[in-house]
Design a protein around this motif. Sequence first.
Motif, mmCIF file in Angstrom:
data_model
loop_
_atom_site.group_PDB
_atom_site.id
_atom_site.type_symbol
_atom_site.label_atom_id
_atom_site.label_comp_id
_atom_site.label_asym_id
_atom_site.label_seq_id
_atom_site.Cartn_x
_atom_site.Cartn_y
_atom_site.Cartn_z
ATOM 1 N N GLN A 58 -10.561 10.739 7.659
ATOM 2 C CA GLN A 58 -11.335 10.873 6.424
ATOM 3 C C GLN A 58 -12.827 10.755 6.755
ATOM 4 O O GLN A 58 -13.658 11.436 6.176
ATOM 5 N N ALA B 205 0.839 -1.208 0.000
ATOM 6 C CA ALA B 205 0.000 0.000 0.000
ATOM 7 C C ALA B 205 0.868 1.250 0.000
ATOM 8 O O ALA B 205 0.541 2.255 -0.627
ATOM 9 N N ALA C 226 -3.969 5.315 -3.648
ATOM 10 C CA ALA C 226 -2.538 5.582 -3.843
ATOM 11 C C ALA C 226 -1.724 5.334 -2.568
ATOM 12 O O ALA C 226 -0.516 5.149 -2.624
ATOM 13 N N GLY C 227 -2.408 5.366 -1.427
ATOM 14 C CA GLY C 227 -1.692 5.114 -0.173
ATOM 15 C C GLY C 227 -1.618 6.317 0.760
ATOM 16 O O GLY C 227 -0.886 6.297 1.755
ATOM 17 N N LYS C 228 -2.405 7.365 0.465
ATOM 18 C CA LYS C 228 -2.329 8.611 1.249
ATOM 19 C C LYS C 228 -2.744 8.383 2.704
ATOM 20 O O LYS C 228 -2.021 8.758 3.634
ATOM 21 N N THR C 229 -3.918 7.767 2.892
ATOM 22 C CA THR C 229 -4.393 7.536 4.262
ATOM 23 C C THR C 229 -3.462 6.580 5.002
ATOM 24 O O THR C 229 -3.154 6.782 6.182
ATOM 25 N N THR C 230 -2.977 5.573 4.312
ATOM 26 C CA THR C 230 -2.044 4.631 4.950
ATOM 27 C C THR C 230 -0.784 5.361 5.393
ATOM 28 O O THR C 230 -0.291 5.142 6.503
ATOM 29 N N PRO D 82 -4.331 9.399 -6.847
ATOM 30 C CA PRO D 82 -5.635 8.763 -7.053
ATOM 31 C C PRO D 82 -6.084 7.951 -5.840
ATOM 32 O O PRO D 82 -5.279 7.661 -4.952
ATOM 33 N N ASN D 83 -7.353 7.602 -5.824
ATOM 34 C CA ASN D 83 -7.875 6.726 -4.777
ATOM 35 C C ASN D 83 -7.042 5.466 -4.676
ATOM 36 O O ASN D 83 -6.713 4.863 -5.696
HETATM 37 P P1 ADP Z 1 -5.842 6.560 -0.361
HETATM 38 O O1 ADP Z 1 -6.039 7.190 0.976
HETATM 39 O O2 ADP Z 1 -4.751 7.191 -1.167
HETATM 40 O O3 ADP Z 1 -7.111 6.475 -1.148
HETATM 41 P P2 ADP Z 1 -5.326 4.161 1.174
HETATM 42 O O4 ADP Z 1 -4.094 4.461 1.930
HETATM 43 O O5 ADP Z 1 -6.607 4.222 1.911
HETATM 44 O O6 ADP Z 1 -5.366 5.056 -0.141
HETATM 45 O O7 ADP Z 1 -5.213 2.707 0.574
HETATM 46 C C1 ADP Z 1 -4.089 2.278 -0.176
HETATM 47 C C2 ADP Z 1 -4.288 0.837 -0.586
HETATM 48 O O8 ADP Z 1 -4.116 -0.004 0.562
HETATM 49 C C3 ADP Z 1 -5.670 0.520 -1.126
HETATM 50 O O9 ADP Z 1 -5.542 -0.412 -2.173
HETATM 51 C C4 ADP Z 1 -6.387 -0.058 0.054
HETATM 52 O O10 ADP Z 1 -7.379 -0.965 -0.354
HETATM 53 C C5 ADP Z 1 -5.267 -0.780 0.795
HETATM 54 N N1 ADP Z 1 -5.494 -0.836 2.248
HETATM 55 C C6 ADP Z 1 -5.544 0.241 3.073
HETATM 56 N N2 ADP Z 1 -5.716 -0.147 4.358
HETATM 57 C C7 ADP Z 1 -5.789 -1.503 4.330
HETATM 58 C C8 ADP Z 1 -5.949 -2.519 5.336
HETATM 59 N N3 ADP Z 1 -6.075 -2.189 6.640
HETATM 60 N N4 ADP Z 1 -5.957 -3.805 4.939
HETATM 61 C C9 ADP Z 1 -5.808 -4.135 3.643
HETATM 62 N N5 ADP Z 1 -5.650 -3.239 2.650
HETATM 63 C C10 ADP Z 1 -5.633 -1.942 2.973
#
Ligand code: ADP
Length: 245
Positions: A83, A16, A38-42, A35-36
């Motif tokens: 978010q 991620a 992309a890993g921003k929230t992670t 893009p959605n």
């Molecule tokens: P963004 O905020 O940029 O839209 P996220 O960080 O939410 O992106 O997610 C990045 C990728 O990691 C996505 O494909 C999402 O499905 C995956 N992902 C995020 N959190 C988890 C999790 N806890 N378990 C499995 N996959 C995750």
Amino acid sequence: MLRVEAVKKSFDGFLAVNEADLLVEKGEIIAVIGPNGAGKTTLFNLITGQLKPDTGRIIFKDEDIAGVPPYEICKKGISRSFQIVNIFNRLTVFENVQVAMLSHQKKTFNLFSPAKGQVIRETKEILDNVGLSDKASKISGSLSHGDQKVLEMAIALGNRPELLILDEPTAGLSPEETSVTIDMINRLTTDLGLTILFCEHDMELVFSIAHKIMVMQQGKSIIQAPPDQVRDNREVQEAYLGGSA
Ligand code: ADP
Ligand code: MG
């Protein structure tokens, strides 16, 4: 203030966040776009301790905070909004901010506590700063979505952060509410000296207030630069803005 170096995070083998780098200097407004998925929230979850990176370093004020629990990171001076709105619906606006402030100061509410007056003053000050003073006694669950997003920021401010992280602060807001939020973000940096890191889909907003923009794609940071340079970057245009855009 904050330096993220080659951070990786995978979920069941899916990367991620894949060697992301980020630099945030004191007083800056930094935007992360991409893009959605992309890993921003992670990435934000890694910085604030909700997640622990597989590898890489996260240096906050000269200290590696990778893997440190969220409440410790909060005490060190990083606070965030989510978010999806995260407030106590049944408390008033004032109480929501006050609870954050008391928990940060590790005090329980005590009518006879000498600290009570100070907490009340500081809570009022924060509500003033975000423009929620006239709604202080409203039940939080009854606020508009826009006001709830602002309240969430006020709660984050109750932790007295140096670095404020906002995950899509204008998601679902009307154009008027969005412009109020923009003014507020600008004011928090100029008046309170806060440093702000946020991610956002509204490109007009990003390009108008960010000092620097970091672009993420498939977990990687592909560039971090001032808005003009990001706009002119060919890799960004092809990867994210869609070629001629
Ligand atoms: P963004 O905020 O940029 O839209 P996220 O960080 O939410 O992106 O997610 C990045 C990728 O990691 C996505 O494909 C999402 O499905 C995956 N992902 C995020 N959190 C988890 C999790 N806890 N378990 C499995 N996959 C995750
Ligand atoms: Mg996200």
